[in-house]
Scaffold this active site. Sequence first.
Site, PDB file in Angstrom:
ATOM      1  N   CYS A  15       0.813  -1.219   0.000  1.00 45.95           N
ATOM      2  CA  CYS A  15       0.000   0.000   0.000  1.00 45.95           C
ATOM      3  C   CYS A  15       0.845   1.268   0.000  1.00 45.95           C
ATOM      4  O   CYS A  15       0.313   2.383   0.004  1.00 45.95           O
ATOM      5  CB  CYS A  15      -0.964  -0.043   1.176  1.00 45.95           C
ATOM      6  SG  CYS A  15      -1.924  -1.575   1.098  1.00 45.95           S
ATOM      7  N   HIS A  61      -2.111   8.239   6.017  1.00 47.29           N
ATOM      8  CA  HIS A  61      -2.374   6.904   5.470  1.00 47.29           C
ATOM      9  C   HIS A  61      -3.698   6.381   6.048  1.00 47.29           C
ATOM     10  O   HIS A  61      -4.544   5.889   5.322  1.00 47.29           O
ATOM     11  CB  HIS A  61      -1.213   5.961   5.804  1.00 47.29           C
ATOM     12  CG  HIS A  61      -1.351   4.628   5.146  1.00 47.29           C
ATOM     13  ND1 HIS A  61      -1.377   4.483   3.789  1.00 47.29           N
ATOM     14  CD2 HIS A  61      -1.495   3.360   5.663  1.00 47.29           C
ATOM     15  CE1 HIS A  61      -1.515   3.199   3.481  1.00 47.29           C
ATOM     16  NE2 HIS A  61      -1.606   2.493   4.591  1.00 47.29           N
ATOM     17  N   GLU A  99       0.809   5.856  13.225  1.00 44.97           N
ATOM     18  CA  GLU A  99       1.054   6.987  12.324  1.00 44.97           C
ATOM     19  C   GLU A  99       1.042   8.296  13.124  1.00 44.97           C
ATOM     20  O   GLU A  99       1.856   9.187  12.881  1.00 44.97           O
ATOM     21  CB  GLU A  99      -0.003   7.042  11.215  1.00 44.97           C
ATOM     22  CG  GLU A  99       0.287   8.147  10.193  1.00 44.97           C
ATOM     23  CD  GLU A  99      -0.706   8.175   9.032  1.00 44.97           C
ATOM     24  OE1 GLU A  99      -1.765   7.532   9.148  1.00 44.97           O
ATOM     25  OE2 GLU A  99      -0.412   8.851   8.033  1.00 44.97           O
ATOM     26  N   LYS A 123      -9.262   8.182   3.019  1.00 51.00           N
ATOM     27  CA  LYS A 123      -9.756   6.810   2.847  1.00 51.00           C
ATOM     28  C   LYS A 123     -11.140   6.652   3.461  1.00 51.00           C
ATOM     29  O   LYS A 123     -11.859   5.704   3.145  1.00 51.00           O
ATOM     30  CB  LYS A 123      -8.786   5.809   3.466  1.00 51.00           C
ATOM     31  CG  LYS A 123      -7.504   5.622   2.653  1.00 51.00           C
ATOM     32  CD  LYS A 123      -6.642   4.495   3.207  1.00 51.00           C
ATOM     33  CE  LYS A 123      -5.339   4.354   2.436  1.00 51.00           C
ATOM     34  NZ  LYS A 123      -4.349   5.407   2.789  1.00 51.00           N
ATOM     35  N   HIS A 130      -9.751   2.051   0.685  1.00 46.42           N
ATOM     36  CA  HIS A 130      -8.310   1.867   0.575  1.00 46.42           C
ATOM     37  C   HIS A 130      -7.991   1.293  -0.808  1.00 46.42           C
ATOM     38  O   HIS A 130      -8.292   0.138  -1.090  1.00 46.42           O
ATOM     39  CB  HIS A 130      -7.841   0.936   1.676  1.00 46.42           C
ATOM     40  CG  HIS A 130      -6.353   0.851   1.819  1.00 46.42           C
ATOM     41  ND1 HIS A 130      -5.481   1.427   0.920  1.00 46.42           N
ATOM     42  CD2 HIS A 130      -5.586   0.278   2.774  1.00 46.42           C
ATOM     43  CE1 HIS A 130      -4.246   1.190   1.311  1.00 46.42           C
ATOM     44  NE2 HIS A 130      -4.273   0.504   2.424  1.00 46.42           N
ATOM     45  N   PHE A 158       2.053  -3.268   3.893  1.00 50.79           N
ATOM     46  CA  PHE A 158       2.457  -4.555   4.452  1.00 50.79           C
ATOM     47  C   PHE A 158       3.861  -4.867   3.961  1.00 50.79           C
ATOM     48  O   PHE A 158       4.187  -4.683   2.780  1.00 50.79           O
ATOM     49  CB  PHE A 158       1.511  -5.671   3.990  1.00 50.79           C
ATOM     50  CG  PHE A 158       0.157  -5.631   4.644  1.00 50.79           C
ATOM     51  CD1 PHE A 158      -0.017  -5.114   5.915  1.00 50.79           C
ATOM     52  CD2 PHE A 158      -0.960  -6.139   3.982  1.00 50.79           C
ATOM     53  CE1 PHE A 158      -1.274  -5.091   6.520  1.00 50.79           C
ATOM     54  CE2 PHE A 158      -2.210  -6.130   4.578  1.00 50.79           C
ATOM     55  CZ  PHE A 158      -2.376  -5.601   5.846  1.00 50.79           C
TER      56      PHE A 158
END
Lengths: 411, 81
Positions: free
Chosen positions: A162, A302, A313, A334, A339, A399
């Site tokens: 991502c 994010h 974050e 998002k 996402h 990831f």
Amino acid sequence: MARKVVITGLGATTPIGGDVPTTWQNALKGVSGARTLDDEWVARYELPVTFACRASNRPDEVLTRVEAKRMDPSTQFAVVAAREAWKDSGIEDIDHDRLAVAFATGIGGVWTLLDAWDTLRDRGPRRVLPMTVPMLMPNGPAAAVSMDLGARAGAHTPVSACASGTEAMSMGIELIRAGKADVVMTGGAEAAIHPMPLAAFNAMQALSKRNDDPEHASRPYDTARDGFVMGEGAGALVLEAEEHALARGARIYAELAGSGVTADAYHITAPDPEGLGATRALKAALFDARAQATDVVHVNAHATSTPVGDKPEYTALKAALGSHVDNVAVSATKSQTGHLLGASGAVESVLTVLAVYERKMPVTINLENQDPDIPLDVVTSARDLPGGDIVALNNSFGFGGHNAVVVFRNV
Amino acid sequence: MASNEEILAGLAEIVNEETGLAPEAVELDKSFTDDLDIDSISMMTIVVNAEEKFGVRIPDEEVKNLKTVGDAVDFIAKAQA
């Protein structure tokens, strides 16, 4: 002195709009792209998650039938967004040997791969389409964009889950600074709303299960957040060496001032709870951009709406920006788009660039009870950015422990 | 059993589906590569679709001999006989 990189063209096809103007107007308003999926396979496989953020325009309705036939949906999205960005840039005469592509995807042609597997099992090897390999390869979007534009200075595909879309922009900066290209079409595309990825992301407990209320499922920073909502689409940004853009009198949206890319080296899926990798990416990006923490006015976070992801974050932003973090207005878009995995960094960069250019920030929806552990100033209703010199950030994490941050400055 | 005219019409349909070429452009004397600009990947897709449509088998090693649309029509007609 490194060459300055500026952004001169934008393209997007997202769950909240089939182009940049529609996506941007909706992003300012605050709409949800999430809907219950009406595909027959949802019931056939008894999927535990029955909704997602579908792109608002099907790319195969924009492209010609023959074009669409030879492209995986992820590549279709890429080509649609890249064409919009290219047209928007107004570039006409260009040395195509100095035009590069850095177009990312998180997963690649998953529809093509799994359709071919179904075909092999049901109808045998003779019926597996000869276009299967070029359609499933993860460099498919970059290659198709390169062919479409006649970009011959290399076509690259950063793959970092991502973080891919944002990493593509970082690569674009490097290509221009290193003198390997004058213009780079950057972006990311994803089309993974397929039963297998939905089952697989659900198996790792990453997806929201708010099946009875899809529009309120993506809720970053809310205490009731329970996972991300899968989205699809693409974002595209034309990066250009400043002198190249000035020479042709281009409209410049913003400077892409710098980037930071790091790896957690901690856990394959869980973010470092202290946000150390993200902190290093933020600090590296600010350093690369020759910016101070106190220059930052806006962050497109994010913030995927997972219980474990949103907090680190914040920890990283606090570590990198210090007490100035309280003065920074944060948008978690998002909440609207879902996402878009490998496309998310590109789409969110488009929104961040427009925020700097228009001095307006996109909103975060579905924030009802803000997590007290994440006391950020979250933009929940239309708000302007200040005048004067400003810096905005876009964060993306993937990831694998991938962290990518890009820094935009007004021009 | 399809007539040669029916095979040509069926092939033209398959070529149109794969490449977007107008069906009337698919004529017996046209070369797949030189006249119709069909690449090897599209050619294999056309072959497999033709196999299914006409209930024949076109071996891979035979495909290189099908230079013109007429060659393909003849091959399919013989294979059906």
